[in-house]
Design a protein around this motif. Sequence first.
Motif, PDB file in Angstrom:
ATOM      1  N   ASP A   5      -0.644-101.689 -53.775  1.00 26.34           N
ATOM      2  CA  ASP A   5       0.354-103.047 -54.394  1.00 26.34           C
ATOM      3  C   ASP A   5       1.137-103.623 -53.050  1.00 26.34           C
ATOM      4  OD1 ASP A   5       1.861-100.679 -52.353  1.00 26.34           O
ATOM      5  OD2 ASP A   5       2.591 -99.525 -53.923  1.00 26.34           O
ATOM      6  N   LEU A   6       2.505-103.622 -53.150  1.00 24.03           N
ATOM      7  CA  LEU A   6       3.196-104.919 -52.637  1.00 24.03           C
ATOM      8  C   LEU A   6       3.634-104.179 -51.387  1.00 24.03           C
ATOM      9  CD1 LEU A   6       5.020-106.907 -55.462  1.00 24.03           C
ATOM     10  CD2 LEU A   6       3.276-107.539 -53.269  1.00 24.03           C
ATOM     11  N   GLN A   7       3.523-103.078 -51.103  1.00 26.99           N
ATOM     12  CA  GLN A   7       3.592-102.061 -50.137  1.00 26.99           C
ATOM     13  C   GLN A   7       2.704-102.131 -49.185  1.00 26.99           C
ATOM     14  OE1 GLN A   7       5.277-101.175 -52.689  1.00 26.99           O
ATOM     15  NE2 GLN A   7       7.236-102.866 -52.262  1.00 26.99           N
ATOM     16  N   GLY A   8       1.413-102.088 -49.961  1.00 22.50           N
ATOM     17  CA  GLY A   8       0.499-102.108 -48.980  1.00 22.50           C
ATOM     18  C   GLY A   8      -0.477-100.601 -49.746  1.00 22.50           C
ATOM     19  N   LYS A   9       0.110 -99.660 -50.308  1.00 21.75           N
ATOM     20  CA  LYS A   9       0.127 -98.647 -50.267  1.00 21.75           C
ATOM     21  C   LYS A   9      -1.116 -98.623 -51.375  1.00 21.75           C
ATOM     22  CE  LYS A   9       1.344 -94.603 -53.341  1.00 21.75           C
ATOM     23  NZ  LYS A   9       2.192 -94.128 -54.015  1.00 21.75           N
ATOM     24  N   LEU A  10      -2.363 -97.740 -51.423  1.00 20.05           N
ATOM     25  CA  LEU A  10      -3.647 -97.980 -51.201  1.00 20.05           C
ATOM     26  C   LEU A  10      -3.822 -97.102 -52.985  1.00 20.05           C
ATOM     27  CD1 LEU A  10      -6.878 -98.272 -51.550  1.00 20.05           C
ATOM     28  CD2 LEU A  10      -7.057 -96.003 -50.667  1.00 20.05           C
ATOM     29  N   LEU A  11      -3.982 -97.688 -54.244  1.00 17.08           N
ATOM     30  CA  LEU A  11      -3.465 -97.321 -55.610  1.00 17.08           C
ATOM     31  C   LEU A  11      -4.589 -96.391 -56.160  1.00 17.08           C
ATOM     32  CD1 LEU A  11      -0.971 -99.331 -56.645  1.00 17.08           C
ATOM     33  CD2 LEU A  11      -0.541 -97.648 -55.387  1.00 17.08           C
TER      34      LEU A  11
END
Length: 51
Positions: A5-11
């Motif tokens: 996502d935009l925050q860099g969290k691996l989805l």
Amino acid sequence: MFYYDLQGKLLMTQDGTTKSHSINIAKLQTGVYFLEIIGYNNAITKRIIKE
């Protein structure tokens, strides 16, 4: 392949061992995401906008 996502969290991750591969983003909500594809000698990051 890795989806962030935009925050860099691996989805989620998706196996992409073939030269031609379709991308399934049906599980993702509307928004902007980054797709990282890592090959043998390089890595590519692409922005995906799901409407």
